[in-house]
Scaffold this active site. Structure first.
Site, PDB file in Angstrom:
ATOM      1  N   ASP A  21       0.825  -1.202   0.000  1.00 21.45           N
ATOM      2  CA  ASP A  21       0.000   0.000   0.000  1.00 21.45           C
ATOM      3  C   ASP A  21       0.864   1.260   0.000  1.00 21.45           C
ATOM      4  O   ASP A  21       1.984   1.245   0.503  1.00 21.45           O
ATOM      5  CB  ASP A  21      -0.891  -0.030   1.253  1.00 21.45           C
ATOM      6  CG  ASP A  21      -2.055   0.924   1.148  1.00 21.45           C
ATOM      7  OD1 ASP A  21      -2.274   1.485   0.049  1.00 21.45           O
ATOM      8  OD2 ASP A  21      -2.751   1.114   2.155  1.00 21.45           O
ATOM      9  N   ASN A  23       1.339   3.347  -2.878  1.00 24.98           N
ATOM     10  CA  ASN A  23       1.907   3.747  -4.179  1.00 24.98           C
ATOM     11  C   ASN A  23       1.403   5.114  -4.618  1.00 24.98           C
ATOM     12  O   ASN A  23       2.167   5.941  -5.118  1.00 24.98           O
ATOM     13  CB  ASN A  23       1.520   2.726  -5.263  1.00 24.98           C
ATOM     14  CG  ASN A  23       2.122   1.362  -5.018  1.00 24.98           C
ATOM     15  OD1 ASN A  23       2.992   1.202  -4.179  1.00 24.98           O
ATOM     16  ND2 ASN A  23       1.653   0.365  -5.759  1.00 24.98           N
ATOM     17  N   THR A  67     -10.820  -7.248  -4.994  1.00 28.30           N
ATOM     18  CA  THR A  67     -12.131  -7.221  -5.657  1.00 28.30           C
ATOM     19  C   THR A  67     -12.698  -5.792  -5.633  1.00 28.30           C
ATOM     20  O   THR A  67     -13.552  -5.449  -6.436  1.00 28.30           O
ATOM     21  CB  THR A  67     -13.115  -8.186  -4.948  1.00 28.30           C
ATOM     22  OG1 THR A  67     -12.981  -8.034  -3.531  1.00 28.30           O
ATOM     23  CG2 THR A  67     -12.856  -9.632  -5.303  1.00 28.30           C
ATOM     24  N   GLU A  68     -12.209  -4.970  -4.712  1.00 27.68           N
ATOM     25  CA  GLU A  68     -12.688  -3.581  -4.603  1.00 27.68           C
ATOM     26  C   GLU A  68     -11.919  -2.634  -5.533  1.00 27.68           C
ATOM     27  O   GLU A  68     -12.367  -1.526  -5.805  1.00 27.68           O
ATOM     28  CB  GLU A  68     -12.550  -3.061  -3.155  1.00 27.68           C
ATOM     29  CG  GLU A  68     -13.557  -3.651  -2.169  1.00 27.68           C
ATOM     30  CD  GLU A  68     -13.284  -5.123  -1.838  1.00 27.68           C
ATOM     31  OE1 GLU A  68     -12.107  -5.484  -1.696  1.00 27.68           O
ATOM     32  OE2 GLU A  68     -14.258  -5.893  -1.771  1.00 27.68           O
ATOM     33  N   ASN A  69     -10.751  -3.071  -6.006  1.00 22.57           N
ATOM     34  CA  ASN A  69      -9.922  -2.183  -6.838  1.00 22.57           C
ATOM     35  C   ASN A  69     -10.540  -1.885  -8.212  1.00 22.57           C
ATOM     36  O   ASN A  69     -10.086  -0.981  -8.920  1.00 22.57           O
ATOM     37  CB  ASN A  69      -8.505  -2.748  -7.020  1.00 22.57           C
ATOM     38  CG  ASN A  69      -7.638  -2.612  -5.780  1.00 22.57           C
ATOM     39  OD1 ASN A  69      -6.725  -3.391  -5.545  1.00 22.57           O
ATOM     40  ND2 ASN A  69      -7.923  -1.606  -4.957  1.00 22.57           N
ATOM     41  N   TRP A  70     -11.606  -2.610  -8.591  1.00 22.78           N
ATOM     42  CA  TRP A  70     -12.288  -2.318  -9.863  1.00 22.78           C
ATOM     43  C   TRP A  70     -12.921  -0.923  -9.838  1.00 22.78           C
ATOM     44  O   TRP A  70     -13.282  -0.384 -10.869  1.00 22.78           O
ATOM     45  CB  TRP A  70     -13.379  -3.357 -10.151  1.00 22.78           C
ATOM     46  CG  TRP A  70     -12.836  -4.735 -10.401  1.00 22.78           C
ATOM     47  CD1 TRP A  70     -12.956  -5.818  -9.575  1.00 22.78           C
ATOM     48  CD2 TRP A  70     -12.089  -5.190 -11.548  1.00 22.78           C
ATOM     49  NE1 TRP A  70     -12.327  -6.916 -10.127  1.00 22.78           N
ATOM     50  CE2 TRP A  70     -11.790  -6.554 -11.338  1.00 22.78           C
ATOM     51  CE3 TRP A  70     -11.641  -4.577 -12.725  1.00 22.78           C
ATOM     52  CZ2 TRP A  70     -11.060  -7.315 -12.259  1.00 22.78           C
ATOM     53  CZ3 TRP A  70     -10.921  -5.336 -13.648  1.00 22.78           C
ATOM     54  CH2 TRP A  70     -10.635  -6.681 -13.403  1.00 22.78           C
ATOM     55  N   ARG A 189       1.812  -4.664   6.673  1.00 22.40           N
ATOM     56  CA  ARG A 189       1.131  -3.599   5.927  1.00 22.40           C
ATOM     57  C   ARG A 189       1.888  -2.292   6.076  1.00 22.40           C
ATOM     58  O   ARG A 189       1.922  -1.692   7.147  1.00 22.40           O
ATOM     59  CB  ARG A 189      -0.311  -3.416   6.376  1.00 22.40           C
ATOM     60  CG  ARG A 189      -0.979  -2.322   5.556  1.00 22.40           C
ATOM     61  CD  ARG A 189      -2.468  -2.324   5.632  1.00 22.40           C
ATOM     62  NE  ARG A 189      -3.014  -1.518   4.533  1.00 22.40           N
ATOM     63  CZ  ARG A 189      -4.260  -1.531   4.128  1.00 22.40           C
ATOM     64  NH1 ARG A 189      -5.116  -2.329   4.723  1.00 22.40           N
ATOM     65  NH2 ARG A 189      -4.661  -0.771   3.139  1.00 22.40           N
TER      66      ARG A 189
HETATM   67  C1  FPP Z   1      -1.972   0.130  -3.213  1.00 22.23           C
HETATM   68  O1  FPP Z   1      -1.485   1.449  -3.274  1.00 22.23           O
HETATM   69  C2  FPP Z   1      -1.426  -0.669  -4.281  1.00 22.23           C
HETATM   70  C3  FPP Z   1      -2.152  -1.320  -5.212  1.00 22.23           C
HETATM   71  C4  FPP Z   1      -3.619  -1.313  -5.243  1.00 22.23           C
HETATM   72  C5  FPP Z   1      -1.495  -2.073  -6.294  1.00 22.23           C
HETATM   73  C6  FPP Z   1      -0.301  -2.893  -5.924  1.00 22.23           C
HETATM   74  C7  FPP Z   1       0.359  -3.290  -7.180  1.00 22.23           C
HETATM   75  C8  FPP Z   1       1.691  -3.243  -7.447  1.00 22.23           C
HETATM   76  C9  FPP Z   1       2.690  -2.897  -6.427  1.00 22.23           C
HETATM   77  C10 FPP Z   1       2.239  -3.525  -8.808  1.00 22.23           C
HETATM   78  C11 FPP Z   1       1.775  -4.710  -9.578  1.00 22.23           C
HETATM   79  C12 FPP Z   1       1.859  -6.010  -8.848  1.00 22.23           C
HETATM   80  C13 FPP Z   1       2.675  -7.060  -9.139  1.00 22.23           C
HETATM   81  C14 FPP Z   1       2.558  -8.322  -8.349  1.00 22.23           C
HETATM   82  C15 FPP Z   1       3.683  -7.035 -10.188  1.00 22.23           C
HETATM   83  P1  FPP Z   1      -2.529   2.633  -3.453  1.00 22.23           P
HETATM   84  O2  FPP Z   1      -2.652   2.932  -4.891  1.00 22.23           O
HETATM   85  O3  FPP Z   1      -3.822   2.280  -2.789  1.00 22.23           O
HETATM   86  O4  FPP Z   1      -1.803   3.784  -2.692  1.00 22.23           O
HETATM   87  P2  FPP Z   1      -2.461   4.962  -1.865  1.00 22.23           P
HETATM   88  O5  FPP Z   1      -3.197   4.334  -0.730  1.00 22.23           O
HETATM   89  O6  FPP Z   1      -1.290   5.775  -1.423  1.00 22.23           O
HETATM   90  O7  FPP Z   1      -3.357   5.701  -2.795  1.00 22.23           O
END
Ligand code: FPP
Length: 243
Positions: A21, A23, A67-70, A189
């Protein structure tokens, strides 16, 4: 000095799960689009898989897409799919060399066909590898996994393959995506959120939790060592008392 020196090599967690988490926030801090954070996060996936393999971890479960990331913008979803394909394509050789088996947590039938094809190739190529299992959570939800297991159990009872008297907590595990793997020892986490977010709900029963403010794109091997050192200090009683 690396924290690696402080790790007890005889007490390595067998199964670690990570909710990758932060990114988006990492990218925002740099005035960059969220997808830039996912790209950097993919580099950490490559490194942490390698580090886990070297440490002798038996299962590593990474939450890549829930499943919620959609609900995220279409552009972000496609970038995540693209990164997953990139990951498999660029890493398959080394994954084979390191004897790592890829396993999917979740229902990939909802993913774009080109992503399913890539995953299926990786699953079949790595199916006999047995040094470490890399579980990738894709269209995964913990509640949905439990419901799915219940349906599979129903089917097996109907066909006579399973008797209701044989069903207990241990047997139930055989119907989860992590079937035949070690107990989940440690859930990590990063990014300061203190939630489980529907990851591995059944498997988490006796796991140790480790939280950190580090954002996933900054999560290097030293952070993993720190989590493991902390894990090794925990007193795990599994509901019992110390001898
Ligand atoms: C959460 O950060 C991250 C994700 C929903 C995606 C994780 C995916 C990767 C690291 C790359 C692809 C995976 C592989 C296995 C190659 P967020 O976007 O929710 O961050 P935020 O909470 O700061 O907005």
């Amino acid at each position: 000095m690396s924290l690696l020196e402080n790790i007890d090599k005889n007490n390595i967690p067998k199964h670690i799960a990570i909710i990758m988490d932060g990114n988006g926030r990492w990218a925002k801090k740099r005035n960059m689009p969220r997808t830039f954070g996912h790209k950097e996060g993919t580099k950490r996936v490559i490194e942490i898989v390698e580090t886990s393999y070297k440490l002798g971890i038996k299962s590593l479960s990474l939450y890549a897409f829930s499943t919620e990331n959609w609900k995220r913008p279409e552009e972000e979803i496609s970038k995540l799919m693209e990164l997953l394909v990139y990951y498999i394509r660029s890493q398959l050789k080394i994954i084979m060399k390191n004897n790592i088996k890829i396993n999917v947590l979740g229902d990939i039938s909802a993913l774009p066909q080109f992503v399913q094809d890539e995953i299926n190739t990786a699953l079949s190529k790595t199916k006999d590898n047995d040094k470490m299992i890399l579980n990738i959570g894709l269209n995964y939800g913990g509640r949905s996994e439990i419901v799915n297991a219940t349906k599979l159990i129903h089917k097996d009872i109907e066909s006579g393959k399973l008797k209701i008297e044989e069903l207990d907590e241990e047997k139930f595990k055989d119907y989860l995506y992590t079937r035949y793997q070690d107990e989940l020892d440690l859930l990590i986490r990063p990014s300061g959120e203190l939630r489980v977010s529907n990851f591995l709900l059944y498997q988490l029963a006796y796991s140790e939790f480790w939280f950190s403010d580090v954002l996933w794109p900054d999560f290097d091997e030293e952070v993993l060592y720190e989590a493991i050192i902390d894990f090794q200090k925990r007193n795990r009683r599994f509901g019992g008392v110390n001898a």
